[in-house]
Design a protein around this motif. Structure first.
Motif, PDB file in Angstrom:
ATOM      1  N   VAL A 178     -32.258  20.366 -29.534  1.00 40.26           N
ATOM      2  CA  VAL A 178     -33.504  21.053 -29.844  1.00 40.26           C
ATOM      3  C   VAL A 178     -34.534  20.698 -28.778  1.00 40.26           C
ATOM      4  N   PRO A 221     -39.101  18.397 -31.089  1.00 42.32           N
ATOM      5  CA  PRO A 221     -38.949  18.041 -32.509  1.00 42.32           C
ATOM      6  C   PRO A 221     -39.855  18.886 -33.387  1.00 42.32           C
ATOM      7  N   PRO A 222     -39.427  19.195 -34.592  1.00 41.90           N
ATOM      8  CA  PRO A 222     -40.248  20.038 -35.471  1.00 41.90           C
ATOM      9  C   PRO A 222     -41.515  19.314 -35.921  1.00 41.90           C
ATOM     10  N   THR A 223     -42.562  20.076 -36.112  1.00 45.62           N
ATOM     11  CA  THR A 223     -43.815  19.516 -36.624  1.00 45.62           C
ATOM     12  C   THR A 223     -44.005  19.849 -38.098  1.00 45.62           C
ATOM     13  N   SER A 224     -43.176  20.751 -38.611  1.00 45.04           N
ATOM     14  CA  SER A 224     -43.268  21.129 -40.022  1.00 45.04           C
ATOM     15  C   SER A 224     -42.387  20.206 -40.857  1.00 45.04           C
ATOM     16  N   ARG A 245     -39.597  19.593 -44.192  1.00 41.42           N
ATOM     17  CA  ARG A 245     -38.534  20.190 -44.989  1.00 41.42           C
ATOM     18  C   ARG A 245     -38.834  19.842 -46.449  1.00 41.42           C
ATOM     19  N   ARG A 295     -44.187  23.559 -44.920  1.00 43.67           N
ATOM     20  CA  ARG A 295     -42.923  23.947 -44.275  1.00 43.67           C
ATOM     21  C   ARG A 295     -43.147  24.745 -43.004  1.00 43.67           C
ATOM     22  N   GLY A 338     -40.224  28.737 -42.401  1.00 42.86           N
ATOM     23  CA  GLY A 338     -39.533  27.748 -43.214  1.00 42.86           C
ATOM     24  C   GLY A 338     -39.260  28.254 -44.617  1.00 42.86           C
ATOM     25  N   TYR A 355     -29.114  18.545 -42.353  1.00 45.92           N
ATOM     26  CA  TYR A 355     -30.412  18.814 -41.723  1.00 45.92           C
ATOM     27  C   TYR A 355     -30.806  17.644 -40.824  1.00 45.92           C
ATOM     28  N   ASP A 360     -31.989  17.750 -38.019  1.00 49.66           N
ATOM     29  CA  ASP A 360     -33.222  18.115 -37.323  1.00 49.66           C
ATOM     30  C   ASP A 360     -34.468  17.802 -38.135  1.00 49.66           C
ATOM     31  N   ALA A 361     -34.306  17.446 -39.409  1.00 52.17           N
ATOM     32  CA  ALA A 361     -35.464  17.176 -40.275  1.00 52.17           C
ATOM     33  C   ALA A 361     -35.615  15.691 -40.592  1.00 52.17           C
ATOM     34  N   ARG A 387     -38.866  13.997 -41.689  1.00 56.66           N
ATOM     35  CA  ARG A 387     -39.807  15.074 -42.051  1.00 56.66           C
ATOM     36  C   ARG A 387     -39.487  15.669 -43.417  1.00 56.66           C
TER      37      ARG A 387
END
Length: 362
Positions: free
Chosen positions: A108, A111-114, A116, A160, A164, A258, A260-261, A264
């Motif tokens: 990725v 990194p995601p900011t939202s 899960r 999310r 999301g 997940y 990637d989460a 989070r």
């Protein structure tokens, strides 16, 4: 492979579309004949083959397609998500699937900011205390026809982020959750929180369902407010421990898909049954690096609208002790108790989990 017979065919131009067709075909598949002794294993094996045809940068899109479209198989009600695939793969193939998802997470770009978001349903997203037996919950602070508590869906959207979807982590067994999702209330819930949603249902074995139902009904016989946290914890563990343990096990399996989460995840629950016990265990979970797997947990206080604060089953003194004990264990920024979602959004902003603009939108 074709979805209904073990015959190799030319690989389609869009592997994700092929995976989608395979899932739709399984949704409508009739009862298999005697020649196909293990149809679930057959379905899962082909699903895995098609999943590996999907480019690495679209692996999460394929995962989300399986998890968030709520496909129930018509012949028996099985939820055709990634966990259904995993349950019917060999341990070796399951490990291969998880490794592919970890590889996708490592590639990725940012990194995601939202977050899960996983949430309990009754007394957390909507009132559960209007039923005759009170099995679903005890909260009646809003009417029985209310789809979701004020601000609940808005907070989900803010946490999310764009694109999301929320995941319902419920104690309801699969047969009941399917009936709810495919009924009018489920349609209304999807309109409020959707258009996509994932599900992690409760226990499906009849013995477990019967045991959980019995414990919930017995717990309802206790009417005096709890004031001692030690005595209440022993009561909760005895009556709701199995519910909490099931949620923790299912969450761990869900989180494996997940990667990637990591760090989070968010869990929202209520204090009506076993969510506090589950939250305390979830806050202790760590990812492969030793970092906390969850960002935070929040527990909504469920109560009868006709009761004063001193008549609540969980007294203010117990709630205060509960909050202090859990924060001492997990950290001030990782555990919250709340009455309304507007209240929770203010607490999350104060803890720097939510921006001022997001708080105001909630």
């Amino acid at each position: 492979y074709k979805a209904t017979e073990n015959t190799p065919v030319a690989c389609p131009d869009d592997p994700l579309a092929a995976l989608r067709r395979h899932m739709r075909a399984e949704q409508r598949a009739p009862q298999p004949g005697a020649a196909n002794a293990d149809p679930d294993r057959h379905y899962a094996s082909i699903w895995l083959l098609l999943f590996f045809r999907v480019p690495l940068d679209r692996a999460f899109e394929a995962r989300d397609e399986a998890n968030s479209t709520l496909l129930f198989r018509e012949r028996d009600g099985a939820l055709l998500d990634v966990q259904h695939v995993r349950r019917n793969l060999s341990p070796t193939d399951d490990a291969i699937l998880l490794r592919r998802l970890r590889e996708a997470a490592a590639n990725v770009a940012a990194p995601p900011t939202s977050f899960r978001v996983l949430s309990d349903l009754d007394d957390t997203m909507r009132p559960g205390g209007h039923g005759t037996l009170g099995v679903a919950g005890r909260d009646t602070t809003v009417g029985a026809d209310v789809v979701a508590y004020p601000g609940c869906a808005a907070l989900h959207r803010e946490l999310r982020g764009p694109g999301g979807y929320s995941t319902v982590l419920t104690a309801r067994p699969p047969i009941l959750i399917r009936a709810m999702v495919e009924g009018r209330r489920g349609e209304a819930l999807l309109r409020e929180f959707g258009p996509r949603m994932a599900l992690v249902p409760g226990a499906s074995a009849p013995s477990e369902i019967g045991r959980n139902l019995k414990n919930i009904l017995v717990a309802r016989l206790y009417r005096r407010p709890w004031t001692d946290i030690g005595k209440y914890e022993a009561h909760a563990r005895r009556r709701f421990g199995a519910l909490a343990d099931h949620k923790v096990r299912e969450f761990r399996a869900f989180a494996e898909t997940y990667p990637d989460a990591a760090g989070r995840f968010v869990f929202l629950g209520d204090d009506g049954q076993g969510d506090w016990l589950a939250a305390r265990s979830l806050l202790d979970l760590r990812d492969a690096t030793g970092a906390p797997l969850l960002a935070f947990c929040a527990i909504r206080h469920a109560r009868k609208s006709s009761h004063r604060a001193d008549q609540d089953l969980l007294s203010p003194e117990l709630l205060a002790a509960w909050l202090e004990a859990t924060r001492t264990r997990a950290g001030d920024r990782r555990f919250f108790l709340f009455d309304t979602y507007h209240d929770l959004s203010a607490q999350l902003h104060a803890a720097a989990w939510l921006s001022i603009d997001a708080k105001n939108r909630v």
